[in-house]
Motif scaffolding. Structure first.
Motif, PDB file in Angstrom:
ATOM      1  N   PHE A 292      -4.757  -1.881  -2.181  1.00  0.00           N
ATOM      2  CA  PHE A 292      -3.336  -1.565  -2.259  1.00  0.00           C
ATOM      3  C   PHE A 292      -3.046  -0.871  -3.596  1.00  0.00           C
ATOM      4  N   TYR A 293      -2.140   0.105  -3.538  1.00  0.00           N
ATOM      5  CA  TYR A 293      -1.720   0.817  -4.740  1.00  0.00           C
ATOM      6  C   TYR A 293      -0.196   0.905  -4.766  1.00  0.00           C
ATOM      7  N   HIS A 294       0.346   1.103  -5.971  1.00  0.00           N
ATOM      8  CA  HIS A 294       1.793   1.168  -6.153  1.00  0.00           C
ATOM      9  C   HIS A 294       2.050   1.905  -7.469  1.00  0.00           C
ATOM     10  N   PRO A 295       3.009   2.851  -7.504  1.00  0.00           N
ATOM     11  CA  PRO A 295       3.261   3.573  -8.760  1.00  0.00           C
ATOM     12  C   PRO A 295       3.861   2.695  -9.856  1.00  0.00           C
ATOM     13  N   LEU A 296       4.350   1.514  -9.493  1.00  0.00           N
ATOM     14  CA  LEU A 296       4.931   0.551 -10.430  1.00  0.00           C
ATOM     15  C   LEU A 296       6.149   1.152 -11.146  1.00  0.00           C
ATOM     16  N   PRO A 297       7.038   0.327 -11.654  1.00  0.00           N
ATOM     17  CA  PRO A 297       7.033  -1.135 -11.524  1.00  0.00           C
ATOM     18  C   PRO A 297       7.550  -1.590 -10.161  1.00  0.00           C
ATOM     19  N   ARG A 298       7.180  -2.799  -9.797  1.00  0.00           N
ATOM     20  CA  ARG A 298       7.706  -3.387  -8.565  1.00  0.00           C
ATOM     21  C   ARG A 298       9.085  -3.986  -8.820  1.00  0.00           C
ATOM     22  N   HIS A 299       9.827  -4.151  -7.733  1.00  0.00           N
ATOM     23  CA  HIS A 299      11.114  -4.850  -7.833  1.00  0.00           C
ATOM     24  C   HIS A 299      10.816  -6.306  -8.170  1.00  0.00           C
ATOM     25  N   LYS A 300      11.497  -6.855  -9.170  1.00  0.00           N
ATOM     26  CA  LYS A 300      11.157  -8.197  -9.640  1.00  0.00           C
ATOM     27  C   LYS A 300      11.558  -9.298  -8.673  1.00  0.00           C
ATOM     28  N   ILE A 301      12.523  -9.020  -7.783  1.00  0.00           N
ATOM     29  CA  ILE A 301      12.955 -10.034  -6.822  1.00  0.00           C
ATOM     30  C   ILE A 301      12.387  -9.758  -5.438  1.00  0.00           C
ATOM     31  N   TYR A 302      12.359  -8.486  -5.041  1.00  0.00           N
ATOM     32  CA  TYR A 302      11.896  -8.126  -3.696  1.00  0.00           C
ATOM     33  C   TYR A 302      10.757  -7.093  -3.774  1.00  0.00           C
ATOM     34  N   PRO A 303       9.600  -7.455  -4.323  1.00  0.00           N
ATOM     35  CA  PRO A 303       8.498  -6.482  -4.398  1.00  0.00           C
ATOM     36  C   PRO A 303       7.904  -6.216  -3.023  1.00  0.00           C
ATOM     37  N   THR A 304       7.609  -4.946  -2.731  1.00  0.00           N
ATOM     38  CA  THR A 304       6.959  -4.625  -1.456  1.00  0.00           C
ATOM     39  C   THR A 304       5.517  -5.138  -1.444  1.00  0.00           C
ATOM     40  N   ILE A 305       4.899  -5.243  -2.621  1.00  0.00           N
ATOM     41  CA  ILE A 305       3.619  -5.941  -2.772  1.00  0.00           C
ATOM     42  C   ILE A 305       3.919  -7.240  -3.516  1.00  0.00           C
ATOM     43  N   PRO A 306       4.020  -8.374  -2.818  1.00  0.00           N
ATOM     44  CA  PRO A 306       4.365  -9.646  -3.476  1.00  0.00           C
ATOM     45  C   PRO A 306       3.325 -10.049  -4.520  1.00  0.00           C
ATOM     46  N   THR A 307       3.748 -10.806  -5.503  1.00  0.00           N
ATOM     47  CA  THR A 307       2.874 -11.168  -6.622  1.00  0.00           C
ATOM     48  C   THR A 307       1.750 -12.112  -6.217  1.00  0.00           C
ATOM     49  N   PHE A 308       1.822 -12.759  -5.060  1.00  0.00           N
ATOM     50  CA  PHE A 308       0.711 -13.634  -4.655  1.00  0.00           C
ATOM     51  C   PHE A 308      -0.564 -12.829  -4.382  1.00  0.00           C
ATOM     52  N   LEU A 309      -0.426 -11.491  -4.280  1.00  0.00           N
ATOM     53  CA  LEU A 309      -1.583 -10.639  -4.034  1.00  0.00           C
ATOM     54  C   LEU A 309      -2.281 -10.194  -5.323  1.00  0.00           C
ATOM     55  N   ASP A 310      -1.675 -10.498  -6.487  1.00  0.00           N
ATOM     56  CA  ASP A 310      -2.195  -9.965  -7.749  1.00  0.00           C
ATOM     57  C   ASP A 310      -3.648 -10.345  -8.009  1.00  0.00           C
ATOM     58  N   SER A 311      -4.037 -11.551  -7.656  1.00  0.00           N
ATOM     59  CA  SER A 311      -5.381 -12.040  -7.977  1.00  0.00           C
ATOM     60  C   SER A 311      -6.404 -11.761  -6.884  1.00  0.00           C
ATOM     61  N   LEU A 312      -5.989 -11.081  -5.818  1.00  0.00           N
ATOM     62  CA  LEU A 312      -6.898 -10.810  -4.701  1.00  0.00           C
ATOM     63  C   LEU A 312      -7.601  -9.461  -4.888  1.00  0.00           C
ATOM     64  N   PRO A 313      -8.734  -9.254  -4.216  1.00  0.00           N
ATOM     65  CA  PRO A 313      -9.439  -7.971  -4.302  1.00  0.00           C
ATOM     66  C   PRO A 313      -8.618  -6.782  -3.812  1.00  0.00           C
ATOM     67  N   LEU A 314      -7.535  -7.047  -3.102  1.00  0.00           N
ATOM     68  CA  LEU A 314      -6.638  -5.974  -2.669  1.00  0.00           C
ATOM     69  C   LEU A 314      -6.023  -5.213  -3.837  1.00  0.00           C
ATOM     70  N   ASN A 315      -5.959  -5.840  -4.989  1.00  0.00           N
ATOM     71  CA  ASN A 315      -5.247  -5.292  -6.147  1.00  0.00           C
ATOM     72  C   ASN A 315      -5.960  -4.058  -6.692  1.00  0.00           C
ATOM     73  N   GLY A 316      -5.381  -2.899  -6.373  1.00  0.00           N
ATOM     74  CA  GLY A 316      -5.863  -1.655  -6.962  1.00  0.00           C
ATOM     75  C   GLY A 316      -4.837  -1.041  -7.886  1.00  0.00           C
ATOM     76  N   TRP A 317      -3.618  -1.585  -7.896  1.00  0.00           N
ATOM     77  CA  TRP A 317      -2.518  -0.963  -8.633  1.00  0.00           C
ATOM     78  C   TRP A 317      -2.630  -1.135 -10.144  1.00  0.00           C
TER      79      TRP A 317
END
Length: 527
Positions: A292-317
């Motif tokens: 997963f990629y994202h130009p950042l920053p994410r919305h702090k309340i309603y992120p399209t990539i939720p923060t529970f994904l940060d520690s997973l291998p999906l994190n490419g952003w």
């Protein structure tokens, strides 16, 4: 013999991603790869540093943290460059002072200048590239470079550079194929708009657009992707996308840009968020190699990539964001003359296509008398404009005649007009202009007001010249031209005194040279 390379990037600008050819983009990515390898191997990187009296101006008229800080740090890598950071809250731009005048003055403060500009007004860098270049030439200065760091909902080409470099890294720098899903606000997201052309660095491209209709990518961008040879599929939500098996291994998310939405779209905010936000229950449906990629920053309340994904291998952003530093260093190296590349780049968009075509005059006298019988006032000398809006209804023909008269200022001269049936039974309009011969410039203007008409030049009651005119490849230089996009720098409401300029695409649309908004030829006139 060693090949002599030229400073082909000096005085070049990056206003849209297409300002760099595919080969030039690949050069940038290969140089970025070299820089990163040398840096992490603790090798000498001085070859990438700008030399000489170069001024780097970071002018962010629209607020930014990520892109601005990335550029500030990239500029500071070039130790010999003079870096100036503008505080937009204290600058002249808040006092209704001209953009062009401001950048003209700044151009004289260094031997050579690179301007990094972010603004809400679309096409600003394109305007500055043209106008400030003229100023530099008039004053024997080196033409400066302009880098678009984001303009409204138009493009973000430097984000595109770091994104494409990141995708190449994931693919081990194999550019033979990419399958990418673009997810989120594709209507307002300038980062995804840049991908319409940026993805051309890959030889085969498959794009999945995931967004509800209300925030789907504009139609002209979708058509452009298809014309670029991309395979394009459309899905209205992540949930529906995951119900099929052909899932991309690269997902690119964008936030909902509420600040650019109208009330009609904002009313559906909850539904829109739900459609493009990733959920935990979707995880088992993903292939193993997805990033997963994202130009950042994410919305702090309603992120399209939720923060529970940060520690997973999906994190490419996270690596993607860091790559902004490296790619922007190299971009400045190129435009600052530190890196040389022998380029055959040709940015001339217009061609010499004939759009005013001489037609044979079969019987000049007969033609005048025949028209006279149908209601045209016979004239001995002058011009008859014929076949106006042929095949349209009487009301549309009448309005087209009025439009021609108003724009061409024919109300001030003796003339006649009317509507009649041609030999094939279709209605058409005419305007006869006694003792008035149209100049070449006037015929060019007429071709953009009402293409597919005929201009007859009459002398001594005979048609001596006949021209069939088509929509020209470029329309520019007329006071009455206006881009319909109110966020375009060329729109008169912004007071920059910019004449509209439009380039015809393969679909017959006229594309604003500044903001790239498509127009029908009826929409470019400010009447």
């Amino acid at each position: 013999m060693e090949k002599v390379l030229k400073d082909t990037f000096l005085s070049r600008s990056l206003t849209v991603i297409n300002d760099l050819s595919i080969d030039e983009q690949l050069f940038l990515y290969n140089q970025t790869r070299r820089l990163k390898e040398k840096w992490f191997n603790k090798e000498d990187v001085s070859e990438f540093m700008i030399k000489g009296n170069v001024g780097i101006y970071i002018v962010f008229i629209e607020p930014s943290t990520r892109t601005k800080e990335s550029f500030i740090n990239a500029a500071k890598f070039h130790k010999n460059a003079k870096v100036t950071i503008f505080d937009s809250n204290l600058s002249s731009f808040n006092k209704n002072e001209s953009y062009v005048d401001t950048f003209n003055m700044l151009t004289g403060y260094s031997d050579y200048s690179i301007f990094i500009v972010r603004t809400k007004l679309e096409g600003t860098c394109k305007l500055l590239e043209k106008s400030v270049s003229d100023f530099a030439v008039r004053n024997n200065l080196i033409v400066p470079s302009f880098i678009n760091a984001g303009d409204g909902k138009h493009e973000h080409p430097t984000q595109e550079l770091l994104d494409e470099f990141t995708f190449l890294e994931k693919n081990n720098f194999d550019n033979s194929y990419i399958h990418i899903a673009l997810v989120g606000d594709l209507l307002h997201g300038r980062t995804v708009h840049s991908k319409v052309n940026g993805l051309k660095i890959f030889k085969n491209v498959k794009v999945d657009l995931i967004a509800p209709q209300e925030i789907l990518m504009p139609k002209h961008y979708i058509e452009k992707m298809k014309s670029n040879g991309f395979e394009v599929r459309i899905f209205e939500s992540i949930e529906k996308y995951l119900k099929q098996k052909d899932i991309a291994n690269i997902w690119y998310f964008t936030r909902l840009q509420l600040e650019r939405m109208g009330e009609d779209i904002l009313e559906k905010e909850f539904f829109l968020r739900k459609s493009v936000t990733f959920k935990k229950e979707f995880l088992p449906l993903l292939p193993q190699d997805v990033k997963f990629y994202h130009p950042l920053p994410r919305h702090k309340i309603y992120p399209t990539i939720p923060t529970f994904l940060d520690s997973l291998p999906l994190n490419g952003w996270e690596k993607q964001a860091i790559n902004g530093y490296w790619t922007r260093i190299i971009l400045l190296s190129m435009f600052g003359g530190a890196l040389k590349y022998n380029s055959n780049n040709n940015t001339d968009i217009c061609n010499n296509e004939e759009y005013i075509i001489s037609a044979p005059v079969i019987n000049g006298t007969k033609g005048v008398q025949k028209d006279g019988k149908r209601g045209i006032k016979p004239i001995e000398n002058g011009t008859v404009i014929d076949h106006i809006a042929k095949g349209k209804g009487a009301d549309e023909i009448f309005l087209t005649i009025l439009k021609i008269r108003k724009i061409m200022k024919f109300f001030d001269i003796d003339s006649a007009d009317g509507i009649f049936k041609s030999e094939d039974g279709k209605l058409k309009g005419y305007i006869s202009l006694p003792d008035k011969y149209l100049s070449k410039r006037e015929i060019k203007k007429l071709s953009a007001i009402s293409p597919n008409i005929t201009v007859n030049i009459i002398k001594n009651s005979r048609v001596t010249e006949k021209y069939r005119i088509k929509l020209p490849p470029k329309v520019y230089g007329f006071e009455e031209l206006k881009c319909k996009n109110e966020n375009c720098i060329s729109n008169p409401i912004h007071g920059e005194n910019v004449k509209g300029s439009f380039i015809r695409n393969n679909n017959g649309e006229l594309i604003c040279e500044y903001c790239e908004t498509p127009h029908d030829y009826n929409e470019i006139w400010d009447i």
